[in-house]
Design a protein around this motif. Structure first.
Motif, short mmCIF file in Angstrom:
data_model
loop_
_atom_site.label_atom_id
_atom_site.label_comp_id
_atom_site.label_asym_id
_atom_site.label_seq_id
_atom_site.Cartn_x
_atom_site.Cartn_y
_atom_site.Cartn_z
N MET A 138 0.85 -1.19 0.00
CA MET A 138 0.00 0.00 0.00
C MET A 138 0.89 1.25 0.00
O MET A 138 0.63 2.20 -0.75
CB MET A 138 -0.91 0.01 1.21
N PHE A 139 1.95 1.25 0.80
CA PHE A 139 2.86 2.41 0.84
C PHE A 139 3.47 2.66 -0.53
O PHE A 139 3.44 3.77 -1.04
CB PHE A 139 3.97 2.18 1.87
N THR A 140 4.04 1.62 -1.14
CA THR A 140 4.69 1.83 -2.43
C THR A 140 3.68 2.28 -3.48
O THR A 140 3.97 3.15 -4.30
CB THR A 140 5.39 0.53 -2.90
N THR A 141 2.46 1.70 -3.41
CA THR A 141 1.44 2.06 -4.39
C THR A 141 1.08 3.53 -4.28
O THR A 141 0.98 4.24 -5.29
CB THR A 141 0.20 1.19 -4.18
N GLU A 142 0.88 4.00 -3.05
CA GLU A 142 0.47 5.39 -2.88
C GLU A 142 1.56 6.34 -3.35
O GLU A 142 1.30 7.43 -3.83
CB GLU A 142 0.10 5.66 -1.42
N LEU A 143 2.83 5.89 -3.27
CA LEU A 143 3.93 6.77 -3.70
C LEU A 143 3.92 7.02 -5.21
O LEU A 143 4.46 8.02 -5.67
CB LEU A 143 5.27 6.17 -3.27
N VAL A 144 3.30 6.11 -5.98
CA VAL A 144 3.22 6.32 -7.42
C VAL A 144 2.51 7.64 -7.73
O VAL A 144 2.75 8.28 -8.75
CB VAL A 144 2.49 5.14 -8.11
N ALA A 145 1.63 8.06 -6.81
CA ALA A 145 0.89 9.30 -7.03
C ALA A 145 1.82 10.50 -7.13
O ALA A 145 1.48 11.51 -7.75
CB ALA A 145 -0.13 9.51 -5.91
N THR A 178 -8.95 8.08 -8.38
CA THR A 178 -9.55 6.79 -8.04
C THR A 178 -8.46 5.75 -7.82
O THR A 178 -8.64 4.81 -7.05
CB THR A 178 -10.53 6.32 -9.13
N GLY A 179 -7.30 5.95 -8.46
CA GLY A 179 -6.18 5.04 -8.23
C GLY A 179 -5.65 5.16 -6.80
O GLY A 179 -5.36 4.15 -6.16
N VAL A 180 -5.54 6.39 -6.32
CA VAL A 180 -5.10 6.58 -4.93
C VAL A 180 -6.11 5.96 -3.98
O VAL A 180 -5.75 5.33 -2.99
CB VAL A 180 -4.89 8.08 -4.64
N MET A 181 -7.40 6.13 -4.30
CA MET A 181 -8.44 5.50 -3.45
C MET A 181 -8.25 3.99 -3.40
O MET A 181 -8.31 3.36 -2.34
CB MET A 181 -9.83 5.81 -4.02
N LEU A 182 -8.02 3.40 -4.58
CA LEU A 182 -7.87 1.94 -4.64
C LEU A 182 -6.62 1.49 -3.90
O LEU A 182 -6.58 0.38 -3.37
CB LEU A 182 -7.80 1.48 -6.10
N GLY A 183 -5.62 2.35 -3.87
CA GLY A 183 -4.41 2.00 -3.13
C GLY A 183 -4.66 1.89 -1.64
O GLY A 183 -3.94 1.18 -0.93
N ALA A 184 -5.68 2.64 -1.15
CA ALA A 184 -6.01 2.58 0.28
C ALA A 184 -6.65 1.23 0.58
O ALA A 184 -7.80 0.98 0.25
CB ALA A 184 -6.94 3.73 0.65
#
Lengths: 300, 545
Positions: B319-326, B367-373
């Motif tokens: 989740m951390f790495t995913t949110e960093l893509v933002a 919506t990508g950031v939402m999905l990362g949560a």
């Protein structure tokens, strides 16, 4: 980027409007979701509302900036001179790298916090299941009260209450009690998903997957298979009832005396395939499925 | 080959059906071939939406429905999105960096010609007695290896795997070629930080192909052994592990999303400065952000498996790495927005598609950031919320960018101008159709409608009807585009060498460029996007805007 006073006022009003609308959308977002039937659902919806508010600020901010330019910053016909000479702005670039970093880390930390809360109430202990270790429930603060064994296969959901040795095609749960589902798949990947519960867990054959939660709202819900499982995937649904303890007990007693055998969800359609495009594709293997399906083995 | 053949652009349409080694011919071959597959994939999508118009199953059988969405996804990803940007890059990159051709012209041609063969093989599986592959474009085992007793070695799934492996080989060939070309064939003075962002995005995307694609190829070959030769790599009943397949699959297929998206962002970064007359704001940070996707997207794949057999620690880590893509994504969006701010905007079709794509991309990102949560993802994972999110990426961002690219570079490629009126009609229909088609998927997903269902609960009927009507409108929207490009190819007004007064080496040569691109290899002396330069700051009374 030079900003004049009149423009600054317009920008400030715009920003205020965006924040107001975003806050309002965040509040509205609760109504976009199905009913909240578990403790976990309330937490997920709170997180979603926060994300909607934050996302709206960014979306409306970018949209507003672009629309403003589209309306007020048009070139005169045939004028290809430069718009403005600013190529970069170190401070601005640091800000729009730094602020999103902080925001997404904040979102991640919030999410971990909520995930941990779910975990205390016992959402997925798959960590242990998946790694072949047995769930460490000793560490959980409150013991899960009730275990229901869930078996899923092409094309049935089978619920077994081990204490009463009741097998059912419906899932009945007492309200306000923690329940543990011990889930197994007999063939391919399936997924356990009840939208009103906001919980989802894939069930990989060969491993037991546990899901622990507390239903809080009485009512009838729909369980759906959330992982593509083949031809009759869309029919892989079952009724879920969250009931008062009395009604639940009554149902259990009744089910113990008049057992309802699990049904093959594909029977009606497989026996009389609808006359549709591509029916030919199913001709060769439908009988196969029917064979296994009709002799749905009860639990081992 | 005579001298004149070396010096002049293709004179005959026949050349486009030959084993040409000219990067420009190959680029056009890629784009036309993949656009054909795009139309086929679109027809499959319209069949899917026709079935979903009403809750009941009433058009196609469930088997065919499963085949339709499997093939729709596969065709759109592997035969349209990836190859069309390989084609665009093929055409543009050598021009943009001042090279005569790609580094390995023959390899380039081989890579292309694999594509129509693989695509035909894949689509031919529709005519097998039991039809095409039906297990989704992920082809998760054990479902993908479940065969009926009458199916032999040649079945839909095995043809699917073979086609995928062939396309993978083609992609690796193209990637080797791009990376070598960009590193070694830049003209004098074209330093890395003078490369247009489109070159940066192509370099990053093709490096990702080289690094991540072998994982998918390996997984698919093991899957083929399981399917046809009785091995048990992914068969849980025999001690295999289906979860390993999921990891190997997403280890490529998540970075793949950026392999599709990066060139689209590259297009935005070229088109927006040209029509706002501003240098790309924060060029250097955009270039670095672009390249940062190569390592970052390599460590986020598990977010596709948040609801799967994934331990808690792994869920939170990813989740951390995913949110960093933002963060690098945000850098790009803010840079485009700042470029548009206080500019002198020319509302040509190319710009409309670019700015429409950017706006819809912001929604895709949010919506990508939402999905990362993670907790929210557990609710909407595998629902239409996901389908909405990634169609906002693949259609509303990437396809919009593709159309922007065509309207922008059409004069360079064909030597003729497109019709602006038809272009605007195309934009209007596309924007409206895409919004009607894909926005309803968000509320549907929030309400719990699962993806890949062929029939659904009547509570979801209203939004589905809107979505289906949007899909049909989207189908119609390609007609003005086809009319525009086909008629303009033959009848359009002759284009000047630089009709948009844009920066970039591709605009300094003739339209279309000669066989080896430049009369003499150009020397680069200035940073990209120098819209303040007197050569570009002109008054052009012949311009429409």
């Amino acid at each position: 980027m030079i900003v004049k006073l009149g423009e600054a006022i317009v920008l400030a009003i715009g920003a205020a409007a965006i924040i107001f609308i975003s806050y309002w959308l965040g509040q509205q977002s609760y109504s976009w979701m199905p009913p909240e039937a578990t403790l976990e659902a309330q937490k997920v919806d709170g997180l979603f509302s926060f994300l909607v508010m934050l996302g709206s600020i960014i979306f409306l901010g970018v949209l507003g900036t672009i629309l403003h330019s589209l309306i007020f910053c048009r070139a005169k016909k045939g004028d290809f001179s430069e718009g403005h000479p600013v190529r970069s702005d170190t401070l601005l670039e640091i800000l729009w790298t730094g602020i999103p970093t902080v925001l997404v880390l904040w979102i991640a930390i919030q999410s971990i916090h909520i995930y941990a809360l779910l975990d205390i109430q016992g959402v997925p202990e798959v960590a242990h299941a998946a790694m072949g270790m047995k769930a460490a429930y000793a560490a959980a603060p409150a013991p899960p009260v009730k275990t229901v064994e869930v078996t899923v296969q092409q094309w049935a959901w089978i619920f077994h209450y081990p204490e009463q040795d009741v097998t059912s095609a419906e899932l009945h749960l007492p309200v306000n009690q923690r329940v543990r589902l011990a889930m197994r798949s007999k063939d391919v990947l399936h997924g356990f998903y009840i939208p009103a519960f906001r919980l989802k867990q894939d069930i990989v054959p060969g491993t037991e997957f546990d899901l622990v939660f507390s239903p809080t709202l009485e009512g009838k819900y729909r369980l759906q298979d959330s992982q593509l499982s083949g031809t009759y995937f869309s029919l892989m649904q079952a009724d879920v009832f969250v009931e008062s303890p009395q009604a639940y007990q009554q149902w259990l007693d009744n089910a113990a005396q008049n057992p309802t055998p699990p049904v093959d969800l594909s029977v009606a359609e497989a026996a009389q395939p609808p006359q549709l495009l591509g029916r030919r594709w199913g001709e060769n293997h439908s009988p196969n499925h029917l064979q296994t399906a009709h002799s749905l083995p009860l639990l081992p | 080959m005579t001298d004149s053949a070396l010096l002049h652009p293709p004179q005959s349409w026949r050349q486009y059906f030959s084993f040409s080694t000219d990067h420009k011919v190959i680029g056009v071959q890629y784009m036309v071939t993949s656009f054909t597959f795009f139309l086929i994939g679109g027809l499959l999508a319209m069949l899917i939406r026709a079935e979903l118009l009403t809750p009941q199953l009433n058009l196609v059988s469930r088997e065919l429905y499963n085949g339709l969405f499997t093939m729709h996804g596969t065709v759109m990803i592997f035969l349209w999105t990836i190859p069309t940007f390989v084609g665009l890059g093929n055409y543009l990159v050598p021009l943009m960096i001042g090279a005569k051709d790609m580094a390995f012209p023959v390899l380039n041609a081989i890579a292309f010609w694999i594509l129509p063969v693989a695509g035909t093989l894949l689509l031919s599986s529709f005519f097998l007695p039991e039809g095409s592959a039906k297990s989704g474009w992920w082809s998760y085992p054990p479902l993908s290896t479940q065969l009926s007793s009458t199916q032999g070695l040649v079945n839909g799934q095995s043809l699917w795997i073979l086609a995928m492996v062939m396309i993978g080989i083609s992609s690796i060939m193209a990637a080797v070629n791009f990376v070598t070309t960009i590193f070694w064939m830049r003209s004098p003075g074209m330093t890395l930080f003078r490369m247009p962002i489109f070159v940066w995005t192509t370099l990053s995307a093709q490096l990702m192909q080289l690094i991540f694609l072998p994982s998918l190829t390996g997984a698919l070959l093991l899957l083929l052994f399981d399917l046809d030769f009785g091995t048990h790599f992914f068969q849980p009943a025999e001690g295999g592990t289906p979860v390993l397949y999921q990891h190997l699959f997403w280890f490529y297929s998540h970075p793949a999303v950026y392999i599709w998206a990066l060139p689209a962002w590259g297009v935005f970064s070229e088109v927006i400065p040209a029509f706002t007359r501003n240098p790309l704001f924060g060029y250097r940070s955009v270039a670095i952000a672009t390249f940062s996707f190569v390592p970052i997207t390599g460590v986020v794949w598990v977010h596709h498996m948040f609801a799967g057999a994934t331990p808690g620690w792994m869920r939170t880590l990813f989740m951390f790495t995913t949110e960093l893509v933002a963060v690098p994504t945000g850098i790009k969006v803010f840079a485009w927005t700042a470029t548009i701010w206080k500019s002198k905007i020319h509302l040509d079709s190319a710009f409309l598609f670019a700015v429409g794509g950017v706006v819809m991309f912001v929604l895709a990102g949010i919506t990508g950031v939402m999905l990362g949560a993670l907790p929210f993802d557990l609710h909407v994972n595998n629902t239409y919320f996901i389908v909405g999110h990634f169609h906002y990426v693949v259609f509303n961002t990437i396809v919009m960018a593709y159309f922007a690219a065509i309207y922008y570079w059409f004069p360079k490629i064909t030597g003729r101008m497109c019709s602006e009126g038809w272009g605007k009609l195309h934009f209007g229909l596309t924007f409206l159709g895409a919004t009607l088609n894909f926005f309803p998927m968000f509320p549907l997903g929030l309400q719990g409608m699962l993806r890949r269902v062929s029939s659904y609960d009547p509570q979801y009927a209203d939004w589905n009807m809107v979505s289906s009507l949007g899909a049909f409108l989207l189908g119609v929207s390609t007609l003005p585009f086809l009319v525009n490009v086909i008629v303009s190819c033959f009848e359009g007004p002759i284009a000047k060498d630089n009709p948009w007064h844009a920066t970039g080496l591709e605009w300094q040569t003739s339209s279309p460029p000669p066989k080896e691109n430049f009369d003499s290899i150009p020397t680069v002396t200035e940073p990209p996007y120098s819209y303040g330069d007197a050569r570009y700051c002109v008054q052009d009374p012949t311009s429409r805007y």
